[in-house]
Design a protein around this motif. Sequence first.
Motif, PDB file in Angstrom:
ATOM      1  N   ILE A   1      -5.831  -6.055  -9.442  1.00 48.73           N
ATOM      2  CA  ILE A   1      -5.661  -4.879 -10.296  1.00 48.73           C
ATOM      3  C   ILE A   1      -5.481  -3.613  -9.457  1.00 48.73           C
ATOM      4  O   ILE A   1      -4.665  -2.743  -9.786  1.00 48.73           O
ATOM      5  N   VAL A   2      -6.222  -3.504  -8.355  1.00 48.78           N
ATOM      6  CA  VAL A   2      -6.121  -2.296  -7.530  1.00 48.78           C
ATOM      7  C   VAL A   2      -4.944  -2.357  -6.569  1.00 48.78           C
ATOM      8  O   VAL A   2      -4.616  -1.356  -5.919  1.00 48.78           O
ATOM      9  N   MET A   3      -4.294  -3.525  -6.468  1.00 51.27           N
ATOM     10  CA  MET A   3      -3.161  -3.650  -5.540  1.00 51.27           C
ATOM     11  C   MET A   3      -2.009  -2.729  -5.901  1.00 51.27           C
ATOM     12  O   MET A   3      -1.244  -2.308  -5.035  1.00 51.27           O
ATOM     13  N   GLY A   4      -1.883  -2.397  -7.204  1.00 48.54           N
ATOM     14  CA  GLY A   4      -0.745  -1.597  -7.640  1.00 48.54           C
ATOM     15  C   GLY A   4      -0.646  -0.244  -6.961  1.00 48.54           C
ATOM     16  O   GLY A   4       0.460   0.237  -6.704  1.00 48.54           O
ATOM     17  N   VAL A   5      -1.797   0.385  -6.688  1.00 54.07           N
ATOM     18  CA  VAL A   5      -1.775   1.712  -6.078  1.00 54.07           C
ATOM     19  C   VAL A   5      -2.267   1.691  -4.636  1.00 54.07           C
ATOM     20  O   VAL A   5      -2.375   2.742  -4.004  1.00 54.07           O
ATOM     21  N   ASP A   6      -2.559   0.500  -4.109  1.00 51.72           N
ATOM     22  CA  ASP A   6      -3.173   0.455  -2.781  1.00 51.72           C
ATOM     23  C   ASP A   6      -2.219   0.879  -1.681  1.00 51.72           C
ATOM     24  O   ASP A   6      -2.652   1.437  -0.678  1.00 51.72           O
ATOM     25  N   ARG A   7      -0.934   0.634  -1.873  1.00 51.14           N
ATOM     26  CA  ARG A   7       0.003   0.988  -0.799  1.00 51.14           C
ATOM     27  C   ARG A   7       0.026   2.495  -0.560  1.00 51.14           C
ATOM     28  O   ARG A   7       0.052   2.958   0.580  1.00 51.14           O
ATOM     29  N   LEU A   8       0.007   3.277  -1.647  1.00 55.14           N
ATOM     30  CA  LEU A   8      -0.003   4.727  -1.495  1.00 55.14           C
ATOM     31  C   LEU A   8      -1.344   5.204  -0.949  1.00 55.14           C
ATOM     32  O   LEU A   8      -1.399   6.088  -0.076  1.00 55.14           O
ATOM     33  N   LEU A   9      -2.439   4.627  -1.434  1.00 56.32           N
ATOM     34  CA  LEU A   9      -3.755   4.996  -0.932  1.00 56.32           C
ATOM     35  C   LEU A   9      -3.911   4.600   0.530  1.00 56.32           C
ATOM     36  O   LEU A   9      -4.618   5.268   1.298  1.00 56.32           O
ATOM     37  N   ASP A  10      -3.266   3.495   0.933  1.00 53.44           N
ATOM     38  CA  ASP A  10      -3.321   3.049   2.321  1.00 53.44           C
ATOM     39  C   ASP A  10      -2.757   4.118   3.251  1.00 53.44           C
ATOM     40  O   ASP A  10      -3.267   4.357   4.351  1.00 53.44           O
ATOM     41  N   MET A  11      -1.714   4.803   2.800  1.00 50.22           N
ATOM     42  CA  MET A  11      -1.118   5.872   3.602  1.00 50.22           C
ATOM     43  C   MET A  11      -2.108   7.020   3.803  1.00 50.22           C
ATOM     44  O   MET A  11      -2.247   7.551   4.912  1.00 50.22           O
ATOM     45  N   VAL A  12      -2.819   7.377   2.726  1.00 46.80           N
ATOM     46  CA  VAL A  12      -3.751   8.504   2.796  1.00 46.80           C
ATOM     47  C   VAL A  12      -4.983   8.140   3.630  1.00 46.80           C
ATOM     48  O   VAL A  12      -5.446   8.934   4.449  1.00 46.80           O
ATOM     49  N   ARG A  13      -5.521   6.939   3.419  1.00 48.50           N
ATOM     50  CA  ARG A  13      -6.749   6.593   4.143  1.00 48.50           C
ATOM     51  C   ARG A  13      -6.494   6.393   5.640  1.00 48.50           C
ATOM     52  O   ARG A  13      -7.416   6.553   6.450  1.00 48.50           O
ATOM     53  N   THR A  14      -5.243   6.063   6.022  1.00 53.67           N
ATOM     54  CA  THR A  14      -4.934   5.978   7.448  1.00 53.67           C
ATOM     55  C   THR A  14      -5.031   7.351   8.104  1.00 53.67           C
ATOM     56  O   THR A  14      -5.454   7.480   9.250  1.00 53.67           O
ATOM     57  N   VAL A  15      -4.661   8.406   7.358  1.00 52.64           N
ATOM     58  CA  VAL A  15      -4.815   9.774   7.864  1.00 52.64           C
ATOM     59  C   VAL A  15      -6.295  10.070   8.122  1.00 52.64           C
ATOM     60  O   VAL A  15      -6.664  10.657   9.156  1.00 52.64           O
ATOM     61  N   VAL A  16      -7.168   9.648   7.202  1.00 52.92           N
ATOM     62  CA  VAL A  16      -8.603   9.848   7.384  1.00 52.92           C
ATOM     63  C   VAL A  16      -9.100   9.074   8.597  1.00 52.92           C
ATOM     64  O   VAL A  16      -9.914   9.576   9.389  1.00 52.92           O
ATOM     65  N   ASN A  17      -8.606   7.853   8.783  1.00 52.70           N
ATOM     66  CA  ASN A  17      -9.037   7.048   9.920  1.00 52.70           C
ATOM     67  C   ASN A  17      -8.747   7.735  11.248  1.00 52.70           C
ATOM     68  O   ASN A  17      -9.628   7.836  12.113  1.00 52.70           O
ATOM     69  N   ILE A  18      -7.517   8.209  11.428  1.00 46.52           N
ATOM     70  CA  ILE A  18      -7.176   8.789  12.736  1.00 46.52           C
ATOM     71  C   ILE A  18      -7.807  10.176  12.916  1.00 46.52           C
ATOM     72  O   ILE A  18      -8.062  10.605  14.038  1.00 46.52           O
ATOM     73  N   THR A  19      -8.084  10.872  11.803  1.00 42.95           N
ATOM     74  CA  THR A  19      -8.816  12.139  11.905  1.00 42.95           C
ATOM     75  C   THR A  19     -10.227  11.888  12.411  1.00 42.95           C
ATOM     76  O   THR A  19     -10.738  12.623  13.260  1.00 42.95           O
ATOM     77  N   GLY A  20     -10.875  10.835  11.894  1.00 44.40           N
ATOM     78  CA  GLY A  20     -12.203  10.469  12.373  1.00 44.40           C
ATOM     79  C   GLY A  20     -12.183  10.101  13.843  1.00 44.40           C
ATOM     80  O   GLY A  20     -13.099  10.461  14.604  1.00 44.40           O
ATOM     81  N   ASP A  21     -11.131   9.390  14.284  1.00 41.37           N
ATOM     82  CA  ASP A  21     -11.012   9.046  15.703  1.00 41.37           C
ATOM     83  C   ASP A  21     -10.963  10.300  16.574  1.00 41.37           C
ATOM     84  O   ASP A  21     -11.615  10.381  17.620  1.00 41.37           O
ATOM     85  N   SER A  22     -10.185  11.294  16.139  1.00 40.63           N
ATOM     86  CA  SER A  22     -10.030  12.519  16.934  1.00 40.63           C
ATOM     87  C   SER A  22     -11.323  13.335  16.950  1.00 40.63           C
ATOM     88  O   SER A  22     -11.673  13.931  17.979  1.00 40.63           O
ATOM     89  N   VAL A  23     -12.042  13.370  15.826  1.00 38.01           N
ATOM     90  CA  VAL A  23     -13.301  14.126  15.764  1.00 38.01           C
ATOM     91  C   VAL A  23     -14.345  13.512  16.702  1.00 38.01           C
ATOM     92  O   VAL A  23     -14.979  14.217  17.500  1.00 38.01           O
ATOM     93  N   VAL A  24     -14.517  12.200  16.614  1.00 40.76           N
ATOM     94  CA  VAL A  24     -15.496  11.535  17.485  1.00 40.76           C
ATOM     95  C   VAL A  24     -15.087  11.670  18.944  1.00 40.76           C
ATOM     96  O   VAL A  24     -15.932  11.915  19.818  1.00 40.76           O
ATOM     97  N   THR A  25     -13.801  11.521  19.231  1.00 42.90           N
ATOM     98  CA  THR A  25     -13.315  11.666  20.606  1.00 42.90           C
ATOM     99  C   THR A  25     -13.632  13.050  21.150  1.00 42.90           C
ATOM    100  O   THR A  25     -14.093  13.195  22.297  1.00 42.90           O
TER     101      THR A  25
END
Length: 441
Positions: free
Chosen positions: A378-402
Amino acid sequence: MGLTTKIVLAMLLGIVVGVLFNFFETSQVLGAGITGFINNYLTEGLFDIIGRIFIASLKLMVVPLVLVSLICGACALSEGSRVGVLAGKTLALYLLTTAAAISLALMLALVFQPGVGMEGVQAAVAFEPKPSPSLSQVLVDIFPSNPVDAMAKGNMLQIIVFALLMGYAIARCGEPGRRMASFFNDLNEVIMRMVGVLMVFAPYGVFALLATKISQLGTEAIFQLGKYFLVVLLALALHGLGVYSLLLKLFSGLSPLELLKKMRPAMVFAFSTSSSAATIPVTLSTVEKRLGVDNKVAAFTVPLGATVNMDGTAIMQGVATAFIAQMYGIDIGLSGYLTVILTATLASIGTAGVPGVGLIMLAMVLQQVGLPLEGIAIVMGVDRLLDMVRTVVNITGDSVVTTIVAKSEGYFSKEVYYDGNYDSVASSADGNNSAAERTSG
């Protein structure tokens, strides 16, 4: 026009073109012939080819960049016996941010209850999740039995372990080690230049990727799962802008706005590729050249973060778990939600930085609390777009911790971070302290 401006314009233009193509396809205002031409020769043809070539070029750089950078960083840090301290700080911060992300996601999901009222929804698409590994197997798989096989398969955790061991050994080998260190340092410069060459073509790749992806996504699925979609976006925004800014200010005293502004090129790449791993070359280059982090630290923390630090994925797993439980009318209780926090935090260690893998790890989380796996469809329908946004959060967290780790270890340039716009006295003191720390290290 600077490269960053070109990339941002390419991203916006790609989104506009994708929306127009999707509108033409659904409304048929241009006729079947023209719509077929757009789909066959542009969306699924030229744009798709350009986008896939660009992604392949980015992935080409990942394994050699991670391997060589980590060997150089581990070699330099091992000379001062700081690698253990740095690794401990990095892992502790990554696990802390992931636990905070999943907790925030569950809290918002329980407050807004996106699954209530959707009890009768049936999954339109059958979902057969791949068997999820046990947590013990995830820990065992961190250590490589064949480093060549790990590189061929792109197993980042195993590559990281091998590179750290080799860097530590090189630092302990005397004259042969110094010759090897010089070779890997030179090779690292060559690889970074290759990344620079690739960046020239980045705007075209970003445009093609977004035009194709937005055209294929459409808006119907977003309306059907609007509440779930908005709760996930809210959690991602609060974590990416609020939690990270608070941590950066608390542990380093640096301006969060400066970091967010300078990370824009990497964020655009992360959004368009939906892959933390594919964005490693851009993230690494950005934190070194724009944030002032020394390569000794960045070469260790950024590749590790792209593999271990999956805060955006953890947020999706938290909201999706609560959403599925509410939709099926299942109360998993406080212990169940605590299990979700623990499982999602540990599962993020084994989550590869590639598009869509979060759904596979979600199956593992759902199994731990006894929720039906059919809810994933059921959540697969919008996951591709959300995947794009959450990847931005992932790399932002990497830069903050670094940045936090680099500043605490004295491998950080405040002058680069602020482009020289800060008090000269503070600059001098910071520079002297940094030099002293590096000498003692």
